[in-house]
Design a protein around this motif. Structure first.
Motif, PDB file in Angstrom:
ATOM      1  N   SER A 152      31.668  18.219  -7.639  1.00  0.00           N
ATOM      2  CA  SER A 152      33.110  18.217  -7.830  1.00  0.00           C
ATOM      3  C   SER A 152      33.828  17.758  -6.575  1.00  0.00           C
ATOM      4  O   SER A 152      34.793  17.032  -6.659  1.00  0.00           O
ATOM      5  N   ALA A 153      33.377  18.171  -5.450  1.00  0.00           N
ATOM      6  CA  ALA A 153      34.036  17.798  -4.214  1.00  0.00           C
ATOM      7  C   ALA A 153      33.803  16.338  -3.893  1.00  0.00           C
ATOM      8  O   ALA A 153      34.623  15.699  -3.280  1.00  0.00           O
ATOM      9  N   LEU A 154      32.693  15.812  -4.314  1.00  0.00           N
ATOM     10  CA  LEU A 154      32.347  14.461  -3.941  1.00  0.00           C
ATOM     11  C   LEU A 154      32.773  13.405  -4.927  1.00  0.00           C
ATOM     12  O   LEU A 154      32.893  12.255  -4.565  1.00  0.00           O
ATOM     13  N   SER A 155      32.924  13.705  -6.143  1.00  0.00           N
ATOM     14  CA  SER A 155      33.151  12.656  -7.118  1.00  0.00           C
ATOM     15  C   SER A 155      34.336  11.783  -6.831  1.00  0.00           C
ATOM     16  O   SER A 155      34.236  10.583  -6.958  1.00  0.00           O
ATOM     17  N   PRO A 156      35.503  12.271  -6.436  1.00  0.00           N
ATOM     18  CA  PRO A 156      36.588  11.350  -6.140  1.00  0.00           C
ATOM     19  C   PRO A 156      36.260  10.446  -4.982  1.00  0.00           C
ATOM     20  O   PRO A 156      36.812   9.388  -4.877  1.00  0.00           O
ATOM     21  N   THR A 186      37.855   1.278  -6.892  1.00  0.00           N
ATOM     22  CA  THR A 186      38.438   0.564  -8.009  1.00  0.00           C
ATOM     23  C   THR A 186      39.277  -0.587  -7.518  1.00  0.00           C
ATOM     24  O   THR A 186      39.744  -0.588  -6.402  1.00  0.00           O
ATOM     25  N   SER A 187      39.485  -1.547  -8.374  1.00  0.00           N
ATOM     26  CA  SER A 187      40.326  -2.687  -8.015  1.00  0.00           C
ATOM     27  C   SER A 187      41.319  -2.932  -9.133  1.00  0.00           C
ATOM     28  O   SER A 187      41.408  -4.012  -9.671  1.00  0.00           O
ATOM     29  N   TYR A 220      47.320   7.942 -13.639  1.00  0.00           N
ATOM     30  CA  TYR A 220      46.431   9.065 -13.937  1.00  0.00           C
ATOM     31  C   TYR A 220      45.130   8.545 -14.551  1.00  0.00           C
ATOM     32  O   TYR A 220      44.040   9.011 -14.215  1.00  0.00           O
ATOM     33  N   GLU A 221      45.251   7.562 -15.424  1.00  0.00           N
ATOM     34  CA  GLU A 221      44.063   6.940 -16.012  1.00  0.00           C
ATOM     35  C   GLU A 221      43.183   6.332 -14.919  1.00  0.00           C
ATOM     36  O   GLU A 221      41.965   6.474 -14.933  1.00  0.00           O
ATOM     37  N   GLN A 222      43.815   5.654 -13.971  1.00  0.00           N
ATOM     38  CA  GLN A 222      43.090   5.030 -12.873  1.00  0.00           C
ATOM     39  C   GLN A 222      42.341   6.077 -12.038  1.00  0.00           C
ATOM     40  O   GLN A 222      41.176   5.883 -11.687  1.00  0.00           O
ATOM     41  N   ILE A 223      43.009   7.170 -11.734  1.00  0.00           N
ATOM     42  CA  ILE A 223      42.381   8.236 -10.943  1.00  0.00           C
ATOM     43  C   ILE A 223      41.222   8.859 -11.719  1.00  0.00           C
ATOM     44  O   ILE A 223      40.145   9.089 -11.165  1.00  0.00           O
ATOM     45  N   THR A 224      41.448   9.108 -12.993  1.00  0.00           N
ATOM     46  CA  THR A 224      40.397   9.702 -13.822  1.00  0.00           C
ATOM     47  C   THR A 224      39.190   8.774 -13.912  1.00  0.00           C
ATOM     48  O   THR A 224      38.044   9.219 -13.813  1.00  0.00           O
ATOM     49  N   ASP A 258      33.708   7.080 -12.355  1.00  0.00           N
ATOM     50  CA  ASP A 258      32.850   6.078 -11.728  1.00  0.00           C
ATOM     51  C   ASP A 258      32.173   6.635 -10.481  1.00  0.00           C
ATOM     52  O   ASP A 258      30.986   6.402 -10.245  1.00  0.00           O
ATOM     53  N   GLY A 259      32.924   7.375  -9.703  1.00  0.00           N
ATOM     54  CA  GLY A 259      32.371   7.979  -8.496  1.00  0.00           C
ATOM     55  C   GLY A 259      31.303   9.004  -8.804  1.00  0.00           C
ATOM     56  O   GLY A 259      30.281   9.078  -8.121  1.00  0.00           O
ATOM     57  N   THR A 260      31.532   9.777  -9.835  1.00  0.00           N
ATOM     58  CA  THR A 260      30.538  10.775 -10.233  1.00  0.00           C
ATOM     59  C   THR A 260      29.252  10.094 -10.671  1.00  0.00           C
ATOM     60  O   THR A 260      28.156  10.535 -10.321  1.00  0.00           O
ATOM     61  N   LYS A 261      29.396   9.005 -11.389  1.00  0.00           N
ATOM     62  CA  LYS A 261      28.207   8.257 -11.837  1.00  0.00           C
ATOM     63  C   LYS A 261      27.409   7.773 -10.630  1.00  0.00           C
ATOM     64  O   LYS A 261      26.191   7.915 -10.571  1.00  0.00           O
ATOM     65  N   ARG A 262      28.112   7.195  -9.647  1.00  0.00           N
ATOM     66  CA  ARG A 262      27.423   6.723  -8.440  1.00  0.00           C
ATOM     67  C   ARG A 262      26.789   7.884  -7.673  1.00  0.00           C
ATOM     68  O   ARG A 262      25.706   7.752  -7.111  1.00  0.00           O
ATOM     69  N   LEU A 263      27.464   9.009  -7.668  1.00  0.00           N
ATOM     70  CA  LEU A 263      26.929  10.173  -6.975  1.00  0.00           C
ATOM     71  C   LEU A 263      25.641  10.657  -7.640  1.00  0.00           C
ATOM     72  O   LEU A 263      24.657  10.958  -6.958  1.00  0.00           O
ATOM     73  N   VAL A 264      25.654  10.722  -8.957  1.00  0.00           N
ATOM     74  CA  VAL A 264      24.450  11.133  -9.691  1.00  0.00           C
ATOM     75  C   VAL A 264      23.318  10.151  -9.427  1.00  0.00           C
ATOM     76  O   VAL A 264      22.172  10.554  -9.185  1.00  0.00           O
TER      77      VAL A 264
END
Length: 165
Positions: free
Chosen positions: A5-9, A14-15, A99-103, A108-114
């Protein structure tokens, strides 16, 4: 899960048009906040490294994982800075799109983290896996029931950067 949770953001980059249209110069007040967020990410990385008892043989995998945490943290911090800088001029539609962009960046960040964590987790000893399981589970509970309810904007950026793993 707390680490996740702390790392996902922090992972997501994004571009999207909103990011491209953000002001180039950030308000002076955001610099100290950004520095604090980066420090919290680094603290979480150091805490996890120590608590998981990462060995010299696991260091290369750990470094990849930590780099994703840092990247995610920077991405989420940038997105939240943009949101704060633009909030007084955004329409309801702009607000929803941001908000959509942040979500999406968080997902995407969570996927890369996993993806970075999976080979590291596979390399852990059974003892280290137990430590990771407890650490992530406990951290996720803190993020969900602690600062996220008191400071939603700050918790979002922190959660993205340092809570996921």
């Amino acid at each position: 899960m707390a680490a996740f949770s702390a790392l996902s953001p922090v992972f997501a980059q994004t571009s999207t048009p909103a990011a491209a249209s953000a002001p180039a110069a950030q308000p002076a007040a955001s610099a100290p906040a950004a520095t604090k967020r980066e420090a919290r990410v680094e603290e979480r990385i150091a805490e996890l490294h120590s608590s998981l008892k990462i060995t010299a043989q696991q260091e290369a995998l750990w470094s990849k994982f930590a780099d994703v945490m840092r990247d995610n943290g920077r991405t989420m911090a940038d997105l939240y800075r943009q949101r704060i800088a633009q909030r007084d001029t955004m329409s309801a539609l702009d607000y929803m799109k941001q908000y959509e962009q942040i979500t999406q960046a968080n997902a995407d960040g969570t996927k890369r983290l996993v993806e970075a964590f999976e080979p590291l987790y596979a390399s852990l000893s059974p003892e280290q896996k137990k430590l990771a399981d407890v650490s992530f589970r406990d951290e996720h509970g803190k993020a969900r029931h602690g600062r996220a309810h008191r400071h939603p904007h700050a918790a979002g950026a922190d959660a993205a950067s340092a809570t996921k793993p």
